[in-house]
Design a protein around this motif. Structure first.
Motif, mmCIF file in Angstrom:
data_model
loop_
_atom_site.group_PDB
_atom_site.id
_atom_site.type_symbol
_atom_site.label_atom_id
_atom_site.label_comp_id
_atom_site.label_asym_id
_atom_site.label_seq_id
_atom_site.Cartn_x
_atom_site.Cartn_y
_atom_site.Cartn_z
ATOM 1 N N TYR A 17 48.783 33.444 50.044
ATOM 2 C CA TYR A 17 48.986 34.706 50.267
ATOM 3 C C TYR A 17 47.761 35.577 49.745
ATOM 4 C CZ TYR A 17 50.834 39.636 49.541
ATOM 5 O OH TYR A 17 51.165 41.035 49.824
ATOM 6 N N PRO A 18 47.001 36.683 50.180
ATOM 7 C CA PRO A 18 47.594 37.324 51.557
ATOM 8 C C PRO A 18 46.847 36.558 52.505
ATOM 9 C CG PRO A 18 45.782 38.574 50.422
ATOM 10 C CD PRO A 18 46.206 37.313 49.401
ATOM 11 N N GLY A 19 46.113 35.563 52.541
ATOM 12 C CA GLY A 19 45.495 34.848 53.729
ATOM 13 C C GLY A 19 44.340 34.098 53.006
ATOM 14 N N PRO A 20 43.722 33.340 53.916
ATOM 15 C CA PRO A 20 42.630 32.456 53.360
ATOM 16 C C PRO A 20 41.282 33.360 52.754
ATOM 17 C CG PRO A 20 42.637 32.374 55.740
ATOM 18 C CD PRO A 20 43.679 33.209 55.279
ATOM 19 N N ILE A 21 40.805 32.681 51.751
ATOM 20 C CA ILE A 21 39.933 33.410 51.128
ATOM 21 C C ILE A 21 38.571 32.354 50.804
ATOM 22 C CG2 ILE A 21 38.697 34.590 49.038
ATOM 23 C CD1 ILE A 21 41.523 35.623 48.620
ATOM 24 N N ARG A 22 37.315 32.750 51.517
ATOM 25 C CA ARG A 22 36.258 31.665 51.097
ATOM 26 C C ARG A 22 35.491 32.501 49.942
ATOM 27 N NH1 ARG A 22 36.155 28.027 54.850
ATOM 28 N NH2 ARG A 22 36.786 28.515 56.977
ATOM 29 N N PHE A 23 35.389 31.889 49.028
ATOM 30 C CA PHE A 23 34.867 32.328 47.736
ATOM 31 C C PHE A 23 33.462 31.456 47.081
ATOM 32 C CE2 PHE A 23 38.213 29.890 46.201
ATOM 33 C CZ PHE A 23 37.778 29.423 45.088
ATOM 34 N N ALA A 24 32.820 32.057 46.234
ATOM 35 C CA ALA A 24 31.707 31.067 45.506
ATOM 36 C C ALA A 24 32.484 30.691 44.228
ATOM 37 C CB ALA A 24 30.640 32.171 45.457
ATOM 38 N N ASP A 42 45.918 30.298 39.923
ATOM 39 C CA ASP A 42 46.028 30.822 41.303
ATOM 40 C C ASP A 42 44.862 31.932 41.571
ATOM 41 O OD1 ASP A 42 46.438 30.747 44.101
ATOM 42 O OD2 ASP A 42 47.864 31.991 44.035
ATOM 43 N N PHE A 43 43.818 31.997 40.678
ATOM 44 C CA PHE A 43 42.842 33.081 40.923
ATOM 45 C C PHE A 43 41.408 32.198 41.563
ATOM 46 C CE2 PHE A 43 43.718 34.491 36.307
ATOM 47 C CZ PHE A 43 44.882 35.306 36.831
ATOM 48 N N VAL A 44 40.697 33.122 42.117
ATOM 49 C CA VAL A 44 39.401 33.091 43.069
ATOM 50 C C VAL A 44 38.350 33.530 42.181
ATOM 51 C CG1 VAL A 44 40.882 32.670 45.136
ATOM 52 C CG2 VAL A 44 39.651 34.971 44.586
ATOM 53 N N SER A 45 37.396 33.001 42.347
ATOM 54 C CA SER A 45 35.868 33.602 41.633
ATOM 55 C C SER A 45 35.851 35.070 42.461
ATOM 56 C CB SER A 45 34.843 32.791 42.311
ATOM 57 O OG SER A 45 33.694 33.600 42.278
ATOM 58 N N ASN A 75 33.785 40.105 30.870
ATOM 59 C CA ASN A 75 33.336 40.198 32.291
ATOM 60 C C ASN A 75 34.470 39.138 33.248
ATOM 61 O OD1 ASN A 75 31.149 41.849 33.229
ATOM 62 N ND2 ASN A 75 30.646 40.849 31.127
ATOM 63 N N SER A 76 35.121 39.562 34.143
ATOM 64 C CA SER A 76 36.149 38.829 34.806
ATOM 65 C C SER A 76 35.216 37.700 35.713
ATOM 66 C CB SER A 76 36.863 39.287 35.710
ATOM 67 O OG SER A 76 36.291 40.272 36.808
ATOM 68 N N ILE A 77 35.527 36.709 35.788
ATOM 69 C CA ILE A 77 34.606 35.643 36.792
ATOM 70 C C ILE A 77 35.695 35.180 37.777
ATOM 71 C CG2 ILE A 77 32.904 35.178 35.296
ATOM 72 C CD1 ILE A 77 33.876 32.721 34.659
ATOM 73 N N TYR A 78 37.101 35.062 37.292
ATOM 74 C CA TYR A 78 38.232 34.774 38.541
ATOM 75 C C TYR A 78 39.097 35.444 38.320
ATOM 76 C CZ TYR A 78 35.813 30.119 39.210
ATOM 77 O OH TYR A 78 34.836 29.040 39.353
ATOM 78 N N ILE A 79 39.577 36.055 39.554
ATOM 79 C CA ILE A 79 40.476 36.987 39.576
ATOM 80 C C ILE A 79 41.745 36.705 40.575
ATOM 81 C CG2 ILE A 79 38.878 38.878 38.798
ATOM 82 C CD1 ILE A 79 38.504 39.636 42.024
ATOM 83 N N CYS A 80 42.541 37.755 40.670
ATOM 84 C CA CYS A 80 43.717 37.837 41.719
ATOM 85 C C CYS A 80 43.283 37.754 43.014
ATOM 86 C CB CYS A 80 44.585 38.753 41.276
ATOM 87 S SG CYS A 80 46.056 39.006 42.531
ATOM 88 N N PRO A 81 43.583 36.840 44.024
ATOM 89 C CA PRO A 81 43.250 36.926 45.347
ATOM 90 C C PRO A 81 44.027 37.886 46.148
ATOM 91 C CG PRO A 81 44.408 35.119 44.969
ATOM 92 C CD PRO A 81 44.305 35.719 43.520
ATOM 93 N N ALA A 82 45.199 38.172 45.585
ATOM 94 C CA ALA A 82 45.886 39.098 46.313
ATOM 95 C C ALA A 82 45.760 40.526 46.470
ATOM 96 C CB ALA A 82 47.342 39.010 45.895
ATOM 97 N N CYS A 83 44.921 41.097 45.128
ATOM 98 C CA CYS A 83 44.772 42.399 45.123
ATOM 99 C C CYS A 83 43.461 42.687 44.331
ATOM 100 C CB CYS A 83 45.798 43.140 44.336
ATOM 101 S SG CYS A 83 46.312 42.480 42.829
ATOM 102 N N ALA A 84 42.956 41.636 43.602
ATOM 103 C CA ALA A 84 41.735 41.809 42.688
ATOM 104 C C ALA A 84 42.004 42.800 41.685
ATOM 105 C CB ALA A 84 40.645 42.246 43.719
ATOM 106 N N TRP A 144 43.271 40.987 52.591
ATOM 107 C CA TRP A 144 44.563 41.759 53.113
ATOM 108 C C TRP A 144 44.097 42.818 54.273
ATOM 109 C CZ3 TRP A 144 42.398 41.365 47.973
ATOM 110 C CH2 TRP A 144 41.702 42.262 47.407
ATOM 111 N N GLY A 145 42.795 42.871 54.894
ATOM 112 C CA GLY A 145 42.646 43.589 55.934
ATOM 113 C C GLY A 145 41.760 44.890 55.813
ATOM 114 N N GLU A 146 41.442 45.053 54.592
ATOM 115 C CA GLU A 146 40.585 46.283 54.507
ATOM 116 C C GLU A 146 39.118 46.153 54.811
ATOM 117 O OE1 GLU A 146 40.853 47.924 50.462
ATOM 118 O OE2 GLU A 146 43.107 47.892 50.597
#
Length: 146
Positions: A17-24, A42-45, A75-84, A144-146
């Motif tokens: 959720y909320p969809g696939p994310i390609r991250f560094a 379940d955080f992403v960069s 400084n955040s380096i990994y954050i919520c993938p659903a809303c950041a 999330w489509g923005e």
């Protein structure tokens, strides 16, 4: 003499959720920080995905051209993938930069105490080059489509 760590990035894919994310993904001394610290939450960069403005904002912050996104210099380096949103939590680092060295005091996940910290030192020029290399790595869209 300070031991310098190597930093590089590898594109990763997170499905969910909320969809696939390609991250560094941050790779420090050959070790994925995502696998070691962020996957559990379940955080992403914060790098390599999102709009152009979102990516530029995070790159600028991590090379200390703009203010940290948390109070007290964190400084955040990994954050919520659903809303950041940082309210969901983050894996973060305190970042200092001098003439030749960038120093991270890295905090493991949502840990509020410094007893779970780790320090890394990076060559300043390589660090800036590597952080900048993440721009557009996973494209320029939010899941999330923005």
């Amino acid at each position: 003499m300070i031991k310098k760590s190597e930093i590089e990035f590898k594109m990763r894919l997170r499905d969910g959720y909320p969809g696939p994310i390609r991250f560094a993904d941050f790779i420090v001394d050959g070790q994925s920080l995502y696998d070691s610290y962020a996957k559990h939450y379940d955080f992403v960069s914060c790098l390599g995905w999102g709009s152009e403005d979102f990516q530029q904002k995070h790159i600028s912050r991590l090379i200390l051209l703009s203010q940290p996104d948390f109070p007290n210099g964190k400084n955040s380096i990994y954050i919520c993938p659903a809303c950041a949103d940082l309210g969901c939590g983050a894996v973060y680092s305190f970042i200092e930069m001098n003439k030749d060295i960038v120093t991270w005091t890295f905090i493991d996940g949502r840990e509020q105490l410094m007893n779970n910290s780790k320090t890394f030192h990076f060559d300043k020029q390589d660090y800036i080059k590597q952080i900048n290399s993440t721009y557009g790595l996973g494209g320029f869209k939010f899941p999330w489509g923005e």
